[in-house]
Design a protein around this motif. Structure first.
Motif, mmCIF file in Angstrom:
data_model
loop_
_atom_site.group_PDB
_atom_site.id
_atom_site.type_symbol
_atom_site.label_atom_id
_atom_site.label_comp_id
_atom_site.label_asym_id
_atom_site.label_seq_id
_atom_site.Cartn_x
_atom_site.Cartn_y
_atom_site.Cartn_z
ATOM 1 N N ASN A 1 0.860 -1.177 0.000
ATOM 2 C CA ASN A 1 0.000 0.000 0.000
ATOM 3 C C ASN A 1 0.899 1.230 0.000
ATOM 4 O O ASN A 1 1.646 1.468 0.949
ATOM 5 C CB ASN A 1 -0.928 0.001 1.207
ATOM 6 C CG ASN A 1 -1.999 1.071 1.105
ATOM 7 O OD1 ASN A 1 -1.709 2.252 1.021
ATOM 8 N ND2 ASN A 1 -3.253 0.638 1.118
ATOM 9 N N LEU B 1 0.121 4.456 0.119
ATOM 10 C CA LEU B 1 -0.237 5.523 1.055
ATOM 11 C C LEU B 1 0.296 5.256 2.457
ATOM 12 O O LEU B 1 0.800 6.158 3.126
ATOM 13 C CB LEU B 1 -1.761 5.689 1.091
ATOM 14 C CG LEU B 1 -2.409 6.182 -0.206
ATOM 15 C CD1 LEU B 1 -3.920 6.305 -0.040
ATOM 16 C CD2 LEU B 1 -1.817 7.514 -0.631
ATOM 17 N N SER B 2 0.177 4.009 2.894
ATOM 18 C CA SER B 2 0.664 3.672 4.237
ATOM 19 C C SER B 2 2.142 3.305 4.240
ATOM 20 O O SER B 2 2.744 3.195 5.307
ATOM 21 C CB SER B 2 -0.156 2.506 4.807
ATOM 22 O OG SER B 2 0.027 1.330 4.032
ATOM 23 N N SER C 1 3.400 0.448 3.442
ATOM 24 C CA SER C 1 3.606 -0.934 3.875
ATOM 25 C C SER C 1 3.953 -1.823 2.686
ATOM 26 O O SER C 1 3.393 -1.678 1.587
ATOM 27 C CB SER C 1 2.344 -1.465 4.566
ATOM 28 O OG SER C 1 1.245 -1.459 3.667
ATOM 29 N N ASN D 1 -5.097 1.864 -4.373
ATOM 30 C CA ASN D 1 -3.696 1.804 -3.945
ATOM 31 C C ASN D 1 -3.272 0.417 -3.466
ATOM 32 O O ASN D 1 -2.418 0.281 -2.589
ATOM 33 C CB ASN D 1 -3.432 2.830 -2.833
ATOM 34 C CG ASN D 1 -3.639 4.251 -3.306
ATOM 35 O OD1 ASN D 1 -2.970 4.713 -4.224
ATOM 36 N ND2 ASN D 1 -4.601 4.939 -2.703
ATOM 37 N N ASP D 2 -3.890 -0.600 -4.031
ATOM 38 C CA ASP D 2 -3.553 -1.979 -3.666
ATOM 39 C C ASP D 2 -2.680 -2.561 -4.777
ATOM 40 O O ASP D 2 -3.131 -3.326 -5.629
ATOM 41 C CB ASP D 2 -4.839 -2.800 -3.488
ATOM 42 C CG ASP D 2 -4.570 -4.115 -2.776
ATOM 43 O OD1 ASP D 2 -3.390 -4.495 -2.647
ATOM 44 O OD2 ASP D 2 -5.543 -4.766 -2.353
#
Length: 311
Positions: free
Chosen positions: A61, A63-64, A66, A276-277
């Motif tokens: 992801n 945005l995060s 990760s 966003n995946d």
């Protein structure tokens, strides 16, 4: 006796050395010519493919921030994803419609152009010109024409026909996208078919005509088998192209109405850049690659059954 043998052996050794030098130079020239292609394939095909497979095994992801190893979780998720099933069905409908209409219309136009009728140059230019037009510009123009109050419905209204909202009806949106894509690329396939038709030996056609074969019989028994390699090429290019369609969907329908025109590539785009995946989107990319590869291999392996000049 030894002097003639030595005299004969020396030119032979020089010839062998010269031939060996030429062979080595030819090998190095061949390596030098192949190296850019190999490096390009490694940099722009193999490396991205390996990278996508690696990403598909992770939960990523942006945005995060990760990036966690997930194993086969993304592939397990695909098995239970109803949205993916809908996109596969939409891709199937689009591919079938595009291949049937594009290939048949291109062959029909090529046959007409091969008759050497007046105005064939203008006719050929008219159908080939969309090929060189920007895809996005072409699609935007058609998006205006296909609106509820657009040019097509205006023309139908002049004939007393109430046209539908082409891009917002579930029964017409996919048809509209297919027709737009057919008119965009049919000119290229038409030129390929025309070149194949013009390579058919005239003496074979004349012999069949003398034997009493009609136009349809000559086309079915002589022309089609002789242009079957071109039919194979056009079919592969059209099928692969139909599975990669994106701009037309994004501009014309945005995947709607509902998910009726959300083909696989557009669904991949949604997963990556809307949700966003990127890990799951990468897994869908791998699925798309496998589908294209399998379809191409099936066509290639079955070519001997219907391609005339295959041994």
């Amino acid at each position: 006796m030894s002097t003639p043998l030595a005299t004969t052996a020396e030119p032979l050794r020089r010839t062998t050395r010269r031939r060996g030098s030429v062979d080595r130079r030819d090998r190095w020239v061949g390596v030098a010519m192949v190296t850019p292609q190999v490096l390009g394939a490694l940099a722009f095909v193999i490396a991205p493919l390996v990278t996508v497979v690696r990403y598909s095994l992770h939960e990523w992801n942006v945005l995060s921030g990760s990036f966690v190893f997930a194993g086969a979780d993304n592939y397990d998720r695909m098995l239970a994803d109803p949205g993916l099933r809908e996109s596969l069905l939409a891709s199937l409908y689009f591919s079938l419609g595009l291949v049937v209409l594009n290939v048949s219309l291109a062959l029909l136009l090529a046959v007409l152009l091969n008759q050497k009728l007046p105005g064939t140059t203008t006719f050929r230019t008219f159908f080939f010109s969309p090929v060189v037009v920007s895809l996005v510009a072409w699609t935007i123009v058609w998006s205006f024409l296909l609106q509820d109050d657009g040019g097509i419905n205006g023309f139908l209204a002049g004939l007393g026909v109430d046209g539908p909202n082409w891009l917002r009806g579930e029964g017409t949106a996919m048809l509209a996208v297919i027709v737009v894509q057919v008119f965009k690329n049919v000119g290229l396939n038409m030129i390929l078919f025309l070149a194949a038709l013009q390579s058919v030996p005239e003496e074979v056609q004349e012999a069949a005509r003398i034997d009493g074969a009609g136009a349809w019989r000559r086309f079915r028994a002589i022309t089609l088998p002789l242009i079957s390699p071109t039919i194979l090429l056009v079919s592969i290019l059209t099928i692969v192209g139909s599975l990669e369609v994106f701009a037309q969907i994004a501009v014309l329908t945005g995947g709607g109405p509902g998910n009726s025109t959300t083909v696989l590539v557009y669904y991949l785009y949604q997963q990556a850049f809307r949700f966003n995946d990127f890990g799951y989107a990468s897994a869908i990319s791998v699925l798309l690659f496998v589908i294209v590869l399998v379809l191409t291999l099936i066509q290639w392996q079955t070519r001997k059954r219907w391609v005339f000049d295959e041994v």
